[in-house]
Design an enzyme around this catalytic site. Sequence first.
Site, PDB file in Angstrom:
ATOM      1  N   SER A 175       0.843  -1.195   0.000  1.00 34.58           N
ATOM      2  CA  SER A 175       0.000   0.000   0.000  1.00 34.58           C
ATOM      3  C   SER A 175       0.876   1.241   0.000  1.00 34.58           C
ATOM      4  CB  SER A 175      -0.907   0.010   1.233  1.00 34.58           C
ATOM      5  OG  SER A 175      -1.625   1.227   1.318  1.00 34.58           O
ATOM      6  N   HIS A 176       0.324   2.334  -0.463  1.00 34.98           N
ATOM      7  CA  HIS A 176       1.018   3.616  -0.386  1.00 34.98           C
ATOM      8  C   HIS A 176       1.106   4.098   1.061  1.00 34.98           C
ATOM      9  CE1 HIS A 176       0.522   3.593  -4.691  1.00 34.98           C
ATOM     10  NE2 HIS A 176       1.283   4.662  -4.765  1.00 34.98           N
ATOM     11  N   SER A 177       0.295   3.546   1.931  1.00 30.67           N
ATOM     12  CA  SER A 177       0.269   3.913   3.344  1.00 30.67           C
ATOM     13  C   SER A 177       0.693   2.721   4.196  1.00 30.67           C
ATOM     14  CB  SER A 177      -1.148   4.340   3.737  1.00 30.67           C
ATOM     15  OG  SER A 177      -1.288   4.358   5.138  1.00 30.67           O
TER      16      SER A 177
END
Length: 133
Positions: free
Chosen positions: A15-17
């Site tokens: 994930s980007h997070s």
Amino acid sequence: MSNSSSGNVGIVIVSHSSKIAEGAADMVRQMVGNAVPLAWTGGDTDGGLGTNVAGILEAIEAAWSSAGVAILVDLGGAETNSEMAVEMLAEDRRARVVVCNAPVVEGAVIAATESSGGSSLAAVKRSAEEFYA
């Protein structure tokens, strides 16, 4: 990141997070326990939003299984970097890693549930992607 030594397909969440990746991994663990090798990676190298190939490679290694590894991604950049990471693997491992076209949270839970039953990499990928279809 976490790992398990089983013959089941491994699951990698990208994930980007980092918080989303970790949260999705927590949901998978709650559903299947330690029956499935699992790793996650999220965020860029500076701790911001993004993904990085090195982190993805580490996650693939952490979740590695002779049955293969299914990668679940959140957005396009995560998919691109995951595909780049797969291309960097040794040739004998490349064919045993797939990037699933599925929602990251739901897909990871479904893929892990399928994996925990001893299903093949192709069946795990198909189950995750059926949710998206």
